[in-house]
Structures are given as C-alpha cells and as structure tokens.
Design an enzyme around this catalytic site. Structure first.
Site, short mmCIF file in Angstrom:
data_model
loop_
_atom_site.label_atom_id
_atom_site.label_comp_id
_atom_site.label_asym_id
_atom_site.label_seq_id
_atom_site.Cartn_x
_atom_site.Cartn_y
_atom_site.Cartn_z
N ARG A 1 0.09 -28.75 -66.40
CA ARG A 1 -0.77 -28.44 -67.56
C ARG A 1 -1.69 -29.99 -67.53
NH1 ARG A 1 -1.26 -26.27 -73.03
NH2 ARG A 1 -3.36 -26.81 -73.65
N ASP B 1 4.20 -23.31 -77.19
CA ASP B 1 3.74 -23.69 -78.55
C ASP B 1 4.94 -23.26 -79.55
OD1 ASP B 1 1.00 -24.31 -78.71
OD2 ASP B 1 0.28 -22.34 -78.66
N ARG C 1 -5.33 -22.84 -68.48
CA ARG C 1 -4.32 -23.63 -68.38
C ARG C 1 -3.06 -23.01 -67.47
NH1 ARG C 1 -3.87 -23.07 -74.65
NH2 ARG C 1 -6.23 -23.56 -74.00
#
Length: 175
Positions: A82, A96, A91
């Site tokens: 990343r 998340d 990416r």
C-alpha cells in the site's frame, strides 16, 4: 472480546487474491477471530481515480483495542504494498475499520464508526450481506441507506470456491 467489522478494497493487481491473502493474515493472528466474510463485489470508484475496485467485508471478534486493530490493519496494508501518494489514490489494498463494538470516537487517526459507512454501496452491500440487521445508534438500521447509494455501480461477483456470507469462515483449526 469486542466485535468489529473491517472493509477491504483495492484496484491494483490481483485484488481478489490480495484481499483473500490479507484475510488469511488476519485469521492467523491469535488476538482475533474471523466470524464471517462477505462475497467479493466489484464497484466503480467513488471520489477516487483508477479502475474498478474489488471490495469485501469481514466480521471479527478481537481482544485488541481499536488502535491496536488499526495498527494491525495498517501493517497488513504495508505488507501488500500500500502506498499513499495522494488522497483516494489507486491502491493494492485498503483496510478500514467500519465499526468497533461500543466505540464512538472522532479522532484524527481513527473515526468510529467509519464516517462514510452509509455513503458507499461497496461498504453497505457486503456489510449487510453478513449482518443484515446492522444498526448504529446515531444512524439506525443501515439497510435504510441503500436507496441513497443505489446510483453507485456495484456488482456481486460469482464465488470461486468460497464460503462467503457464511458464519465462522476461519476457525483456528483450519490453519
């Protein structure tokens, strides 16, 4: 143990395999247990550049604190290459924390629940697949937000030998 939901996404490389491998990396950690995994979804970028994204959501139980989980997620992102050259850049992998049981916070490094959880079809659909009655105190039932994201292009991908949508996908005895 706290319950948490983690969203996965990416649009560089073999994203399905990268997400699968990242989930395995999480499953191997002794301080968490994966309870459920959604199917993969392909979605158009939302306020981002690049090609379509592949997304999924998992449900976990963890002994980690929210920041402990954040640091584990960021380490896995780094492991899979990343980079963050600019906001919403394409990416290889994005993890998340969507929600963390009982935690509401608005801090620079970590906002819980995720501030755009109700604005993204690529979060709502896989999340509701594994938690159809998901409810947040300030937002209510998340399924009520589906009409607001109906204009966003998304497609549930056919599974390839997966057990998505099933509970207890990764038990410690399977590794």
């Amino acid at each position: 143990m706290a319950q948490a939901f983690i969203g996965f996404g990416g649009n560089i490389g073999d994203t399905r395999q990268i997400i699968t491998d990242a989930i395995v990396c999480l499953a191997l950690r002794s301080e968490l247990h994966i309870l459920a995994k959604s199917c993969f979804y392909q979605s158009a970028p939302v306020e981002a550049t690049g090609g379509d994204y592949i997304n999924a959501v998992i449900e976990i139980e963890t002994e980690l604190s929210p920041y402990g989980l954040l640091h584990v997620c960021q380490a896995i992102e780094q492991e899979f290459g990343r980079e963050r050259p600019y906001s919403n850049a394409p990416r290889t992998l994005d993890l998340d924390i969507l929600s963390f049981e009982g935690v509401i916070q608005n801090e620079t490094e970590l906002i819980l629940p995720h501030p755009r959880i109700i604005e993204r079809s690529f979060v709502l659909l896989p999340l509701l697949e594994i938690a159809p009655n998901f409810f947040l105190p300030d937002l209510g039932e998340l399924k009520s937000y589906i009409p607001k994201v109906a204009h966003q292009r998304i497609e549930k991908l056919p599974c390839r030998n997966c057990n998505c949508g099933e509970k207890d996908v990764y038990s410690p005895s399977s590794h």
